[in-house]
Design a protein around this motif. Sequence first.
Motif, PDB file in Angstrom:
ATOM      1  N   GLU A 402     144.979  48.778  48.192  1.00  0.00           N
ATOM      2  CA  GLU A 402     144.048  47.780  48.703  1.00  0.00           C
ATOM      3  C   GLU A 402     142.881  47.579  47.734  1.00  0.00           C
ATOM      4  O   GLU A 402     142.448  46.443  47.477  1.00  0.00           O
ATOM      5  N   LYS A 403     142.387  48.647  47.178  1.00  0.00           N
ATOM      6  CA  LYS A 403     141.293  48.527  46.212  1.00  0.00           C
ATOM      7  C   LYS A 403     141.748  47.807  44.948  1.00  0.00           C
ATOM      8  O   LYS A 403     140.999  47.025  44.362  1.00  0.00           O
ATOM      9  N   LYS A 404     142.968  48.071  44.508  1.00  0.00           N
ATOM     10  CA  LYS A 404     143.488  47.356  43.343  1.00  0.00           C
ATOM     11  C   LYS A 404     143.620  45.868  43.633  1.00  0.00           C
ATOM     12  O   LYS A 404     143.329  45.025  42.772  1.00  0.00           O
ATOM     13  N   ARG A 405     144.079  45.536  44.865  1.00  0.00           N
ATOM     14  CA  ARG A 405     144.214  44.130  45.217  1.00  0.00           C
ATOM     15  C   ARG A 405     142.854  43.446  45.211  1.00  0.00           C
ATOM     16  O   ARG A 405     142.706  42.315  44.713  1.00  0.00           O
ATOM     17  N   ARG A 406     141.864  44.131  45.746  1.00  0.00           N
ATOM     18  CA  ARG A 406     140.517  43.560  45.731  1.00  0.00           C
ATOM     19  C   ARG A 406     139.996  43.407  44.303  1.00  0.00           C
ATOM     20  O   ARG A 406     139.359  42.411  43.967  1.00  0.00           O
ATOM     21  N   LEU A 407     140.273  44.414  43.465  1.00  0.00           N
ATOM     22  CA  LEU A 407     139.796  44.348  42.085  1.00  0.00           C
ATOM     23  C   LEU A 407     140.459  43.205  41.332  1.00  0.00           C
ATOM     24  O   LEU A 407     139.803  42.517  40.527  1.00  0.00           O
ATOM     25  N   MET A 408     141.742  42.956  41.584  1.00  0.00           N
ATOM     26  CA  MET A 408     142.428  41.855  40.917  1.00  0.00           C
ATOM     27  C   MET A 408     141.896  40.503  41.397  1.00  0.00           C
ATOM     28  O   MET A 408     141.886  39.524  40.642  1.00  0.00           O
ATOM     29  N   GLY A 409     141.440  40.429  42.657  1.00  0.00           N
ATOM     30  CA  GLY A 409     140.941  39.153  43.171  1.00  0.00           C
ATOM     31  C   GLY A 409     139.451  38.952  42.980  1.00  0.00           C
ATOM     32  O   GLY A 409     138.898  37.953  43.458  1.00  0.00           O
ATOM     33  N   LEU A 410     138.790  39.868  42.315  1.00  0.00           N
ATOM     34  CA  LEU A 410     137.346  39.764  42.125  1.00  0.00           C
ATOM     35  C   LEU A 410     136.919  38.533  41.319  1.00  0.00           C
ATOM     36  O   LEU A 410     135.906  37.899  41.655  1.00  0.00           O
ATOM     37  N   PRO A 411     137.592  38.150  40.211  1.00  0.00           N
ATOM     38  CA  PRO A 411     137.093  37.029  39.403  1.00  0.00           C
ATOM     39  C   PRO A 411     136.872  35.747  40.217  1.00  0.00           C
ATOM     40  O   PRO A 411     135.803  35.133  40.147  1.00  0.00           O
ATOM     41  N   SER A 412     137.897  35.338  40.997  1.00  0.00           N
ATOM     42  CA  SER A 412     137.732  34.104  41.774  1.00  0.00           C
ATOM     43  C   SER A 412     136.688  34.275  42.875  1.00  0.00           C
ATOM     44  O   SER A 412     135.899  33.358  43.165  1.00  0.00           O
ATOM     45  N   PHE A 413     136.651  35.431  43.473  1.00  0.00           N
ATOM     46  CA  PHE A 413     135.688  35.670  44.542  1.00  0.00           C
ATOM     47  C   PHE A 413     134.253  35.650  44.008  1.00  0.00           C
ATOM     48  O   PHE A 413     133.343  35.059  44.607  1.00  0.00           O
ATOM     49  N   LEU A 414     134.049  36.299  42.855  1.00  0.00           N
ATOM     50  CA  LEU A 414     132.700  36.337  42.290  1.00  0.00           C
ATOM     51  C   LEU A 414     132.261  34.964  41.780  1.00  0.00           C
ATOM     52  O   LEU A 414     131.061  34.667  41.733  1.00  0.00           O
ATOM     53  N   THR A 415     133.197  34.128  41.382  1.00  0.00           N
ATOM     54  CA  THR A 415     132.837  32.765  40.969  1.00  0.00           C
ATOM     55  C   THR A 415     132.239  31.992  42.143  1.00  0.00           C
ATOM     56  O   THR A 415     131.241  31.265  42.001  1.00  0.00           O
ATOM     57  N   GLU A 416     132.834  32.163  43.320  1.00  0.00           N
ATOM     58  CA  GLU A 416     132.303  31.501  44.509  1.00  0.00           C
ATOM     59  C   GLU A 416     130.923  32.050  44.877  1.00  0.00           C
ATOM     60  O   GLU A 416     130.012  31.294  45.250  1.00  0.00           O
ATOM     61  N   VAL A 417     130.751  33.379  44.721  1.00  0.00           N
ATOM     62  CA  VAL A 417     129.441  33.971  45.017  1.00  0.00           C
ATOM     63  C   VAL A 417     128.394  33.466  44.032  1.00  0.00           C
ATOM     64  O   VAL A 417     127.244  33.168  44.403  1.00  0.00           O
ATOM     65  N   ALA A 418     128.744  33.328  42.763  1.00  0.00           N
ATOM     66  CA  ALA A 418     127.796  32.845  41.755  1.00  0.00           C
ATOM     67  C   ALA A 418     127.392  31.405  42.036  1.00  0.00           C
ATOM     68  O   ALA A 418     126.230  31.016  41.795  1.00  0.00           O
ATOM     69  N   ARG A 419     128.309  30.592  42.544  1.00  0.00           N
ATOM     70  CA  ARG A 419     127.981  29.195  42.856  1.00  0.00           C
ATOM     71  C   ARG A 419     126.918  29.144  43.961  1.00  0.00           C
ATOM     72  O   ARG A 419     125.982  28.334  43.905  1.00  0.00           O
ATOM     73  N   LYS A 420     127.065  30.004  44.948  1.00  0.00           N
ATOM     74  CA  LYS A 420     126.076  30.031  46.019  1.00  0.00           C
ATOM     75  C   LYS A 420     124.732  30.570  45.537  1.00  0.00           C
ATOM     76  O   LYS A 420     123.663  30.111  45.972  1.00  0.00           O
ATOM     77  N   GLU A 421     124.763  31.547  44.619  1.00  0.00           N
ATOM     78  CA  GLU A 421     123.514  32.088  44.096  1.00  0.00           C
ATOM     79  C   GLU A 421     122.767  31.036  43.282  1.00  0.00           C
ATOM     80  O   GLU A 421     121.529  30.956  43.320  1.00  0.00           O
ATOM     81  N   LEU A 422     123.499  30.198  42.540  1.00  0.00           N
ATOM     82  CA  LEU A 422     122.856  29.177  41.710  1.00  0.00           C
ATOM     83  C   LEU A 422     122.129  28.148  42.566  1.00  0.00           C
ATOM     84  O   LEU A 422     121.106  27.584  42.138  1.00  0.00           O
ATOM     85  N   GLU A 423     122.644  27.898  43.752  1.00  0.00           N
ATOM     86  CA  GLU A 423     121.987  26.926  44.635  1.00  0.00           C
ATOM     87  C   GLU A 423     120.609  27.407  45.068  1.00  0.00           C
ATOM     88  O   GLU A 423     119.710  26.585  45.318  1.00  0.00           O
ATOM     89  N   ASN A 424     120.378  28.710  45.127  1.00  0.00           N
ATOM     90  CA  ASN A 424     119.104  29.254  45.580  1.00  0.00           C
ATOM     91  C   ASN A 424     118.138  29.550  44.435  1.00  0.00           C
ATOM     92  O   ASN A 424     117.003  29.966  44.682  1.00  0.00           O
ATOM     93  N   LEU A 425     118.578  29.353  43.179  1.00  0.00           N
ATOM     94  CA  LEU A 425     117.726  29.656  42.032  1.00  0.00           C
ATOM     95  C   LEU A 425     116.900  28.451  41.635  1.00  0.00           C
ATOM     96  O   LEU A 425     117.151  27.309  42.057  1.00  0.00           O
ATOM     97  N   ASP A 426     115.925  28.698  40.771  1.00  0.00           N
ATOM     98  CA  ASP A 426     115.051  27.640  40.238  1.00  0.00           C
ATOM     99  C   ASP A 426     115.899  26.632  39.477  1.00  0.00           C
ATOM    100  O   ASP A 426     116.877  26.985  38.813  1.00  0.00           O
ATOM    101  N   SER A 427     115.504  25.389  39.556  1.00  0.00           N
ATOM    102  CA  SER A 427     116.257  24.322  38.885  1.00  0.00           C
ATOM    103  C   SER A 427     116.219  24.455  37.371  1.00  0.00           C
ATOM    104  O   SER A 427     117.055  23.848  36.679  1.00  0.00           O
ATOM    105  N   ARG A 428     115.245  25.207  36.817  1.00  0.00           N
ATOM    106  CA  ARG A 428     115.190  25.393  35.358  1.00  0.00           C
ATOM    107  C   ARG A 428     116.315  26.299  34.861  1.00  0.00           C
ATOM    108  O   ARG A 428     116.634  26.307  33.669  1.00  0.00           O
ATOM    109  N   ILE A 429     116.897  27.087  35.747  1.00  0.00           N
ATOM    110  CA  ILE A 429     117.978  27.998  35.336  1.00  0.00           C
ATOM    111  C   ILE A 429     119.277  27.206  35.326  1.00  0.00           C
ATOM    112  O   ILE A 429     119.738  26.728  36.365  1.00  0.00           O
ATOM    113  N   PRO A 430     119.873  27.016  34.138  1.00  0.00           N
ATOM    114  CA  PRO A 430     121.053  26.138  34.045  1.00  0.00           C
ATOM    115  C   PRO A 430     122.322  26.753  34.623  1.00  0.00           C
ATOM    116  O   PRO A 430     123.196  26.044  35.106  1.00  0.00           O
TER     117      PRO A 430
END
Length: 738
Positions: A402-430
């Motif tokens: 199960e941990k290996k499966r989660r580790l293999m799926g991390l890239p796509s999951f973290l991309t979605e998390v980064a998109r949400k984090e960018l929405e809450n950051l200052d507009s100067r941060i590209p």
Amino acid sequence: MASVAATPTRTPNGPGPGEASASFPTVASDPGPREPEEEGEEEPAEIHLCVLWNSGYLGIAYYDTSDSTIHFMPDAPDHESLKLLQRVLDEIDPRSVVTSAKQDENMTRFLGKLASQEHREPKRPEIIFLPSVDFGLEISKQRLLSGNYSFLPDSMTTTEKILFLSSIIPFDCLLMVRALGGLLKFLGRRRIGVELEDYNVSVPILGFKKFVLTNLVSIDQDTYSVLQIFKSESHPSVYKVASGLKEGLSLFGILNRCRCKWGEKLLRLWFTRPTQDLGELNSRLDVIQFFLLPQNLDMAQMLHRLLGHIKNVPLILKRMTLSHTKVSDWQVLYKTVYSALGLRDACRSLPQSIQLFRDIAQEFSDDLHHIASLIGKVVDFEGSLAENRFTVLPNIDPEIDEKKRRLMGLPSFLTEVARKELENLDSRIPSCSVIYIPLIGFLLSIPRLPSMVETSDFEIEGLDFMFLSEEKLHYRSARTKELDALLGDLHCDIRGDPADAPAAMPGAGAGSRLDPGVGPCLPPGRPVGSCQCRSGLRLLKAPLLPTAPWGTNPEWQQVAKAVNNATERSLVLVDEFGKGTNTVDGLALLAAVIRHWLALGPTCPHVFVATNFLSLVQLQLLPRGPLVQYLTMETCEDGDDLVFFYQVCEGVARASHASHTAAQAGLPEKLIARGKQVSDLIRSGKPIKPVKELLKEKQMENCQTLVDKFLKLDLEDPSLDLDIFMSQEVLPAATTIL
């Protein structure tokens, strides 16, 4: 050098004050009941043992109160299980065991088991730890050389005392010397045997003797070196010069055809501790006889291949315990287990009347199949080699999968998390990214803006600044903290669980035993030389070594060891002793040494002397008797040729046959004839005169040279200076003619 193979029967101490001597008859008492005579009983003999173990070698010394003698055993190799030490304890049964407080883990574990043996008869020994400083090498040597020994005369100087003790105690055995020093310290502190005496009375020491276990042959280091049983050489590779030595041309190197390190270690142990146990020797010879048969050659070759895969299993298991296991270690362990199974199956098909085959068939149990199948089902060898780390196969542990499966799926999951984090950051941060770092966790990474110069500029509301790396700022946010709590450190969890795989394997160690030291130690099909000797045989060698100042010459020291230590059960080989000094002195010393041994009568050791001192017989320097036998090599003169039969016969050599040997070496006949002439003149006591013919021939050559110089002289040459010619050419040549 000297040793006693059989432990002598210990006699009780002599009668103390007020006690009756055993040599006087006692008055018979009434046959009625008798009370125990506690005051008249002698104290039983006690043995106090001092032992050190380091780097696979054992140093032992003990004090016996029955004869007030210190016994020592030179440094001997021993296994980590300390089987040799256990044999010593079983044979001498010490009252106390003294050792250093700074000890190896194996020695500490062994002493702990020894102290807990409730069943030991008559009682378990007392374990005494002394500070490690009491076992220092230099201070131990000083204690030995400065001791007050009653067997040494008071008139002996310090130098003579050192030389005498060096002929008895091998000071090159460092562990043994340290053990002797620690033993002397213990005796002085406990005051064994002189507890009630004044403090200026020291513990009596009446001698030093070498201790050898029963059924073992003692061979000193000089014999090993001179007979080339072992020979160490510097490694020819420049990359391995500093790492150690290699075995050179030696008897051990010739016989060593072992396919695994375990067999090589055991063979070296056989050479360093030769046995007299006929049962053990016969069991070895049975194996050798079996593999020398032509029909068993294929079996021997197959066992050779299997033995080549037997590796150091204890070392691999130790690495697993410390979580330092490599992928190669698992591969080696897997091959070792399967090779052990093949070895076991092969030995089960061989005659069980041979002890070695029977031991392998019994010791290598069926649990090896279970271990091999577990390793094959758990370890992902292809994945481990690809990732250069230990990995397990799927469907072994659902949690790891199960941990290996989660580790293999991390890239796509973290991309979605980064998109949400960018929405809450200052507009100067590209842009931003969410990354996962093992041991640290999930972090939010954003590029460094031009306005962020000072550290205070890195602060962003709602984010915890962590560090700056490669112009990227790393923060912890609420989402990354949530990911840490939800997913944890996946990478380390996955890599950390298999470190405990040996313990997680069900039944991996359930009663199975893989001991490559049984069976694979003997290289099948390769005979190992052995000899049968009577009880207590010791081999001492006194070879001719390069000359050195009197008293420090190794030749004299080795002969002194043989004279001081040899007994009726010793074998002494003397080769050209006395050749390193004046002829008369060397002949006198050789005769004195032989006469000393002959004077011992029935206790005379077995001595073989090889010498070119023919005067030893011609001058009748040795007494006649049944103990002396003269042997020589049988030869025959066929005209001018000398024929060697290479057989030993009774008798004495009448000549050295040096002229025949010189002729075979290619020396000119004139030199050989002149040598014979000079030898005959010396034997007859006549003066040796130069050969006139040679002188006349040389004079004629010089005259002819001078005449040629005169004939070549040009008297009409204006540049000729006759004075210079006479002084530089004629006069020097005339001195060689007249």
